[in-house]
Design a protein around this motif. Sequence first.
Motif, PDB file in Angstrom:
ATOM      1  N   ARG A 198       0.642  -1.836   0.222  1.00 52.09           N
ATOM      2  CA  ARG A 198      -0.127  -0.112   0.457  1.00 52.09           C
ATOM      3  C   ARG A 198       0.985   0.886   0.335  1.00 52.09           C
ATOM      4  NH1 ARG A 198      -5.150   1.674   1.278  1.00 52.09           N
ATOM      5  NH2 ARG A 198      -5.311   4.270   1.409  1.00 52.09           N
ATOM      6  N   ASP A 199       2.025   1.106   0.499  1.00 51.54           N
ATOM      7  CA  ASP A 199       2.527   2.585   0.821  1.00 51.54           C
ATOM      8  C   ASP A 199       3.587   2.925  -0.208  1.00 51.54           C
ATOM      9  OD1 ASP A 199       4.327   1.077   1.150  1.00 51.54           O
ATOM     10  OD2 ASP A 199       5.380   1.064   3.102  1.00 51.54           O
TER      11      ASP A 199
ATOM     12  N   VAL B 104      -7.082   3.605  -5.784  1.00 53.42           N
ATOM     13  CA  VAL B 104      -6.853   3.369  -4.663  1.00 53.42           C
ATOM     14  C   VAL B 104      -5.685   4.548  -4.442  1.00 53.42           C
ATOM     15  CG1 VAL B 104      -6.017   2.199  -2.121  1.00 53.42           C
ATOM     16  CG2 VAL B 104      -7.595   0.877  -3.209  1.00 53.42           C
ATOM     17  N   ASP B 105      -5.495   5.595  -3.952  1.00 55.90           N
ATOM     18  CA  ASP B 105      -4.515   6.688  -3.637  1.00 55.90           C
ATOM     19  C   ASP B 105      -4.228   7.597  -5.188  1.00 55.90           C
ATOM     20  OD1 ASP B 105      -4.284   5.962  -1.180  1.00 55.90           O
ATOM     21  OD2 ASP B 105      -2.593   4.804  -0.695  1.00 55.90           O
TER      22      ASP B 105
ATOM     23  N   CYS C 291      -1.080  -6.941  -5.765  1.00 58.80           N
ATOM     24  CA  CYS C 291      -0.810  -6.008  -4.959  1.00 58.80           C
ATOM     25  C   CYS C 291      -1.860  -5.506  -3.426  1.00 58.80           C
ATOM     26  CB  CYS C 291      -1.454  -4.871  -5.666  1.00 58.80           C
ATOM     27  SG  CYS C 291      -1.907  -3.161  -5.540  1.00 58.80           S
ATOM     28  N   GLU C 292      -0.917  -4.986  -2.344  1.00 55.65           N
ATOM     29  CA  GLU C 292      -1.686  -5.220  -1.521  1.00 55.65           C
ATOM     30  C   GLU C 292      -3.346  -4.419  -1.283  1.00 55.65           C
ATOM     31  OE1 GLU C 292       0.377  -4.846   3.241  1.00 55.65           O
ATOM     32  OE2 GLU C 292       0.006  -3.146   2.128  1.00 55.65           O
ATOM     33  N   THR C 293      -3.715  -3.367  -1.866  1.00 52.67           N
ATOM     34  CA  THR C 293      -4.793  -2.915  -2.128  1.00 52.67           C
ATOM     35  C   THR C 293      -5.829  -3.573  -3.214  1.00 52.67           C
ATOM     36  OG1 THR C 293      -3.681  -1.482  -3.798  1.00 52.67           O
ATOM     37  CG2 THR C 293      -4.129  -0.377  -1.485  1.00 52.67           C
TER      38      THR C 293
END
Length: 373
Positions: free
Chosen positions: A252-253, A290-291, A275-277
């Motif tokens: 995510r970061d 996301v972001d 991907c974590e998201t």
Amino acid sequence: MRVGAPKEIKDNEFRVALTPAGVFELVRRGHVALIERGAGEGAGIADAAYEAAGATLAEGPAGIFETADLIVKVKEPQPRECERLRPGQILFTYLHLAADRALTLDLLHSGAVCVAYETVTSPFGGLPLLAPMSEIAGRLAPQAGARCLEKPMGGRGVLLAGAPGVPPAEVLVLGAGVVGTQAAMIALGMGASVTVADRSPEPLRRLQARFGNAAKTIFSTPPALAELAKRADLVIGAALLPGAAAPKLIARDMLAGMKPGAVIVDVAIDQGGCCETSHPTTHSDPSFVVDGIVHYCVANMPGAVPRTSTFALASATLPHVLALADQGLGALREDPHLRAGLNIIAGEVVNAAVAAAHDLPSVSSARALGLRA
């Protein structure tokens, strides 16, 4: 044996598990082939073609699930299909259980014999029933990414090929296996600048031998991926751990360092995603943000080209369908490569990766099938 192919009910899934050629082979061997009416329409196969090959058309899913000894599908059974399964019935389809605890528990409760296309192996190596759909998904991934990069879709407004005086898009492919190789081929053909990352040297060597210096290759490490993700306009997640959950390569970061409007096409979403998201999406609602990063995570990408996909998949699965129809569980006992596809039987998990993903007990397939050690 009575072999049934129901109409797929997953969102925008138009493939079908059996073609008329497969029906002909089953009937020729003395089996009954049950096809739900309309099952092949999405792939351009009329009911009349199945009837001409010797199929018996069934009205609705009940005519398949209540009658067939062997259920052949394309995608994992949906909840209402799981409710129709019965003890001892053989289910042969894609399952991807490591990413779906609820489905795993439903299949355990059903008592059915659940054989997954994606974990069947080959005496020549590889995963022969996963490969055809991986090839198609890999080829679709740059197309999907190109669409998502368009500004009306929420992307950066970047053309993969660039233009005279304007550099092409930067594409990062995570994994140099079947999906990654096919994705790299199409992305290169579309004029993008392509980098492929993998943690093993051999697939990178194969890829470089195929594409020469057209595609850049790099060993996959967290620092390398973090730096490459910053440069990428499009990231294609193509990493695979057979039968297990996909590795989370994009944390995510890391999104905060990516270009606003960049795109992630997570082809590994069937196994939980790279991907974590990421989370699964459908063809009717394929992407989310996301972001500031567009995520395309459709879990049945080949369903968008159902005619091509149906014939590619059915050709690969047919020899195993015939073996299961001819021998039942005997086919699993005799063929260790088909037995590798067995994930669940009679309420027990026999695939170690699935058991580990959900912290469930497991037994060996040999023990579950009564084979001597």
